[in-house]
Design a protein around this motif. Structure first.
Motif, PDB file in Angstrom:
ATOM      1  N   GLY A   1      69.244  22.937  49.360  1.00 16.86           N
ATOM      2  CA  GLY A   1      68.945  21.903  50.454  1.00 16.86           C
ATOM      3  C   GLY A   1      69.896  20.916  50.727  1.00 16.86           C
ATOM      4  O   GLY A   1      70.351  20.647  51.791  1.00 16.86           O
ATOM      5  N   PHE A   2      70.487  20.450  49.586  1.00 11.43           N
ATOM      6  CA  PHE A   2      71.474  19.274  49.782  1.00 11.43           C
ATOM      7  C   PHE A   2      72.988  19.888  50.373  1.00 11.43           C
ATOM      8  O   PHE A   2      73.433  19.239  51.103  1.00 11.43           O
ATOM      9  CB  PHE A   2      71.946  18.630  48.322  1.00 11.43           C
ATOM     10  CG  PHE A   2      72.840  17.894  48.269  1.00 11.43           C
ATOM     11  CD1 PHE A   2      73.165  16.609  48.928  1.00 11.43           C
ATOM     12  CD2 PHE A   2      73.937  18.058  47.031  1.00 11.43           C
ATOM     13  CE1 PHE A   2      74.107  15.979  48.996  1.00 11.43           C
ATOM     14  CE2 PHE A   2      75.054  17.022  47.153  1.00 11.43           C
ATOM     15  CZ  PHE A   2      75.100  16.147  48.112  1.00 11.43           C
ATOM     16  N   ALA A   3      73.210  21.061  49.878  1.00 12.07           N
ATOM     17  CA  ALA A   3      74.563  21.867  50.228  1.00 12.07           C
ATOM     18  C   ALA A   3      74.082  21.982  51.778  1.00 12.07           C
ATOM     19  O   ALA A   3      75.241  21.837  52.693  1.00 12.07           O
ATOM     20  CB  ALA A   3      74.677  23.106  49.482  1.00 12.07           C
ATOM     21  N   GLN A   4      73.222  22.350  52.192  1.00 11.84           N
ATOM     22  CA  GLN A   4      73.053  22.717  53.683  1.00 11.84           C
ATOM     23  C   GLN A   4      73.129  21.297  54.434  1.00 11.84           C
ATOM     24  O   GLN A   4      73.529  21.476  55.642  1.00 11.84           O
ATOM     25  CB  GLN A   4      71.677  23.480  53.878  1.00 11.84           C
ATOM     26  CG  GLN A   4      71.657  24.704  53.274  1.00 11.84           C
ATOM     27  CD  GLN A   4      70.139  25.497  53.412  1.00 11.84           C
ATOM     28  OE1 GLN A   4      69.290  24.822  53.508  1.00 11.84           O
ATOM     29  NE2 GLN A   4      70.051  26.932  53.191  1.00 11.84           N
ATOM     30  N   TRP A   5      72.397  20.359  54.179  1.00 12.62           N
ATOM     31  CA  TRP A   5      72.437  19.065  54.824  1.00 12.62           C
ATOM     32  C   TRP A   5      73.922  18.643  54.775  1.00 12.62           C
ATOM     33  O   TRP A   5      74.330  18.264  55.980  1.00 12.62           O
ATOM     34  CB  TRP A   5      71.838  18.047  53.963  1.00 12.62           C
ATOM     35  CG  TRP A   5      71.769  16.614  54.401  1.00 12.62           C
ATOM     36  CD1 TRP A   5      70.922  16.197  55.538  1.00 12.62           C
ATOM     37  CD2 TRP A   5      72.451  15.577  53.906  1.00 12.62           C
ATOM     38  NE1 TRP A   5      71.504  14.930  55.592  1.00 12.62           N
ATOM     39  CE2 TRP A   5      72.353  14.270  54.585  1.00 12.62           C
ATOM     40  CE3 TRP A   5      73.208  15.566  52.614  1.00 12.62           C
ATOM     41  CZ2 TRP A   5      73.010  13.396  54.402  1.00 12.62           C
ATOM     42  CZ3 TRP A   5      73.863  14.435  52.246  1.00 12.62           C
ATOM     43  CH2 TRP A   5      73.547  12.988  53.258  1.00 12.62           C
ATOM     44  N   LEU A   6      74.622  18.813  53.563  1.00 14.83           N
ATOM     45  CA  LEU A   6      75.990  18.089  53.666  1.00 14.83           C
ATOM     46  C   LEU A   6      76.653  18.815  54.533  1.00 14.83           C
ATOM     47  O   LEU A   6      77.891  18.447  55.223  1.00 14.83           O
ATOM     48  CB  LEU A   6      76.436  17.993  52.181  1.00 14.83           C
ATOM     49  CG  LEU A   6      77.473  17.220  51.858  1.00 14.83           C
ATOM     50  CD1 LEU A   6      77.233  15.706  52.264  1.00 14.83           C
ATOM     51  CD2 LEU A   6      78.038  17.431  50.213  1.00 14.83           C
ATOM     52  N   ALA A   7      76.727  20.184  54.692  1.00 14.56           N
ATOM     53  CA  ALA A   7      77.593  21.148  55.466  1.00 14.56           C
ATOM     54  C   ALA A   7      77.541  20.806  56.742  1.00 14.56           C
ATOM     55  O   ALA A   7      78.512  20.845  57.541  1.00 14.56           O
ATOM     56  CB  ALA A   7      77.386  22.634  55.034  1.00 14.56           C
ATOM     57  N   ARG A   8      76.452  20.100  57.219  1.00 12.25           N
ATOM     58  CA  ARG A   8      76.165  19.896  58.950  1.00 12.25           C
ATOM     59  C   ARG A   8      76.716  18.491  59.196  1.00 12.25           C
ATOM     60  O   ARG A   8      76.729  18.204  60.206  1.00 12.25           O
ATOM     61  CB  ARG A   8      74.681  19.990  59.088  1.00 12.25           C
ATOM     62  CG  ARG A   8      74.125  21.366  59.077  1.00 12.25           C
ATOM     63  CD  ARG A   8      72.788  21.413  59.598  1.00 12.25           C
ATOM     64  NE  ARG A   8      71.758  20.450  59.092  1.00 12.25           N
ATOM     65  CZ  ARG A   8      70.995  20.745  58.055  1.00 12.25           C
ATOM     66  NH1 ARG A   8      71.031  21.892  57.380  1.00 12.25           N
ATOM     67  NH2 ARG A   8      70.190  19.669  57.548  1.00 12.25           N
ATOM     68  N   GLN A   9      77.083  17.742  58.046  1.00 11.29           N
ATOM     69  CA  GLN A   9      77.714  16.273  58.291  1.00 11.29           C
ATOM     70  C   GLN A   9      79.141  16.147  59.036  1.00 11.29           C
ATOM     71  O   GLN A   9      79.848  17.413  58.993  1.00 11.29           O
ATOM     72  CB  GLN A   9      77.613  15.430  57.155  1.00 11.29           C
ATOM     73  CG  GLN A   9      76.368  15.243  56.362  1.00 11.29           C
ATOM     74  CD  GLN A   9      75.377  14.898  57.311  1.00 11.29           C
ATOM     75  OE1 GLN A   9      75.350  13.771  57.669  1.00 11.29           O
ATOM     76  NE2 GLN A   9      74.218  15.816  57.415  1.00 11.29           N
ATOM     77  N   PRO A  10      78.936  15.573  60.096  1.00 10.59           N
ATOM     78  CA  PRO A  10      80.392  15.329  60.916  1.00 10.59           C
ATOM     79  C   PRO A  10      81.517  15.246  60.180  1.00 10.59           C
ATOM     80  O   PRO A  10      81.587  14.619  59.104  1.00 10.59           O
ATOM     81  CB  PRO A  10      80.186  14.175  61.713  1.00 10.59           C
ATOM     82  CG  PRO A  10      78.648  14.046  61.815  1.00 10.59           C
ATOM     83  CD  PRO A  10      78.150  14.457  60.545  1.00 10.59           C
ATOM     84  N   GLY A  11      82.759  16.107  60.583  1.00 11.84           N
ATOM     85  CA  GLY A  11      83.875  15.869  59.837  1.00 11.84           C
ATOM     86  C   GLY A  11      84.026  16.704  58.508  1.00 11.84           C
ATOM     87  O   GLY A  11      85.228  16.683  58.006  1.00 11.84           O
ATOM     88  N   VAL A  12      83.200  17.066  58.035  1.00 12.71           N
ATOM     89  CA  VAL A  12      83.079  18.137  56.906  1.00 12.71           C
ATOM     90  C   VAL A  12      83.761  19.389  56.758  1.00 12.71           C
ATOM     91  O   VAL A  12      83.177  20.155  57.793  1.00 12.71           O
ATOM     92  CB  VAL A  12      81.629  18.068  56.071  1.00 12.71           C
ATOM     93  CG1 VAL A  12      81.806  19.133  54.912  1.00 12.71           C
ATOM     94  CG2 VAL A  12      80.973  16.920  55.704  1.00 12.71           C
ATOM     95  N   VAL A  13      84.682  19.587  56.225  1.00 13.88           N
ATOM     96  CA  VAL A  13      85.349  21.195  56.536  1.00 13.88           C
ATOM     97  C   VAL A  13      85.646  21.778  55.265  1.00 13.88           C
ATOM     98  O   VAL A  13      85.720  22.875  55.286  1.00 13.88           O
ATOM     99  CB  VAL A  13      87.052  20.710  56.803  1.00 13.88           C
ATOM    100  CG1 VAL A  13      87.228  19.732  57.975  1.00 13.88           C
ATOM    101  CG2 VAL A  13      87.778  19.819  55.795  1.00 13.88           C
ATOM    102  N   GLY A  14      84.847  21.588  54.215  1.00  8.78           N
ATOM    103  CA  GLY A  14      84.573  22.033  53.099  1.00  8.78           C
ATOM    104  C   GLY A  14      83.980  21.125  51.957  1.00  8.78           C
ATOM    105  O   GLY A  14      83.813  19.881  52.230  1.00  8.78           O
TER     106      GLY A  14
END
Length: 314
Positions: A31-44
């Motif tokens: 769940g944390f990974a899926q949330w973090l992946a959707r944050q603006p500016g995150v490219v990896g």
């Protein structure tokens, strides 16, 4: 085999949630990974960094963390895995496990024995070349602080920048005069290679030197604020950047105090993540020590003051 191609932006170094028995909480991490992946500016996103308590994980657990994150974010966000080991054969083996687990790039930390005994520049070139050729994955050079025996000279960084597998530098020099020289040396020979600050404790000062992004553990807690800061710097809007850094500072003080990131600082950040609703628990593995009651109160106040309560739920 697909690989990561864009290193220009925000790459959070991920914290890892543990259950009460200190096993990896796969559901929480997913769940944390899926949330973090959707944050603006995150490219990896990077697994198995210091923020992820990598030295408390076995090599197989490190591969498992990467597998969980890569599966959770497949098709959305590529995963970088750090390689932390003592020699070339070990490095090649762990790099292979990371690739099989779904990593699209590798962050290469200096072997621990370099910290104790130092190294010859040829050792470093051989190490990165062997892992790059064996894995076929893009490599990020993890640059340790200038005061350590594992610090790379500016000339060595320029040599590394010319290796075909090296695509980016996670620069944690923590001595601003050398930091500026290092950036200049890399840019002079390889202007297309990405330069990423990993100075969690003084983000703005390191960003204004002309970097391409940030690879920081602090982005496990405040990805939005750090991305906004990076964009303000890119736009030359110093006033907004200073305002954003002022918002970050109380959290920075609660997590890092006046020093560099340490195991205890990472424990402080996990406590802040729990207070913000990102993790259910701030549990850490030995030898990392959880914050005491007084420290927890300071952390909770900083999180509340920053308006981060129930951050992930939002």
């Amino acid at each position: 085999m697909s690989v990561m191609t864009n290193f220009h932006g925000l790459i959070p170094a991920m914290a890892v949630p543990f259950r009460a028995d200190h096993s990896i909480d796969e559901q929480e991490l997913t769940g944390f990974a899926q949330w973090l992946a959707r944050q603006p500016g995150v490219v990896g996103m990077m697994t198995n960094g210091h923020t992820g308590e990598v030295f408390s994980l076995t090599p197989r657990e490190r591969a498992e963390v990467t597998r969980i994150v890569a599966r959770a974010t497949e098709g959305v966000c590529p995963v970088v895995s750090s390689v932390v080991c003592e020699g070339i054969r070990d490095g090649i083996e762990q790099a292979g496990w990371a690739r099989e687990a779904g990593a699209k790039a590798l962050d290469i930390m200096p072997p621990h024995h370099w910290l104790r005994f130092g190294f010859r520049p040829s050792h470093v070139i051989e190490y990165f070349t062997a892992i790059g050729e064996a894995s076929g994955l893009p490599l990020i050079v993890h640059v340790y602080p200038a005061w350590t025996k594992a610090s790379f000279s500016s000339d060595l960084l320029a040599e590394l920048a010319q290796l075909p597998f090296v695509k980016a530098f996670k620069i944690g020099t923590r001595e601003m005069n050398k930091y500026a020289r290092d950036l200049q040396a890399i840019r002079a020979v390889a202007p297309g290679k990405a330069l990423l600050t990993c100075h969690d404790e003084y983000l703005l000062a390191s960003m204004v030197q002309g970097v391409d992004g940030a690879l920081v553990g602090f982005a496990s807690l405040i990805p939005g604020l750090i991305n906004d800061l990076l964009q303000a710097v890119r736009n030359g809007d110093l006033k907004t950047a200073q305002m954003l850094q002022a918002k970050i500072d109380p959290l920075k003080e609660a997590v890092y105090g006046g020093g560099e990131p340490t195991g205890e600082a990472h424990a402080n950040m996990k406590a802040a993540m729990a207070a913000a609703g990102i993790f259910r628990s701030g549990a850490v593995r030995a030898p990392t020590i959880a914050p005491n009651a007084q420290e927890l109160a300071v952390i909770a106040e900083a999180v509340a003051s920053a308006g981060l309560s129930r951050l992930r739920a939002a």
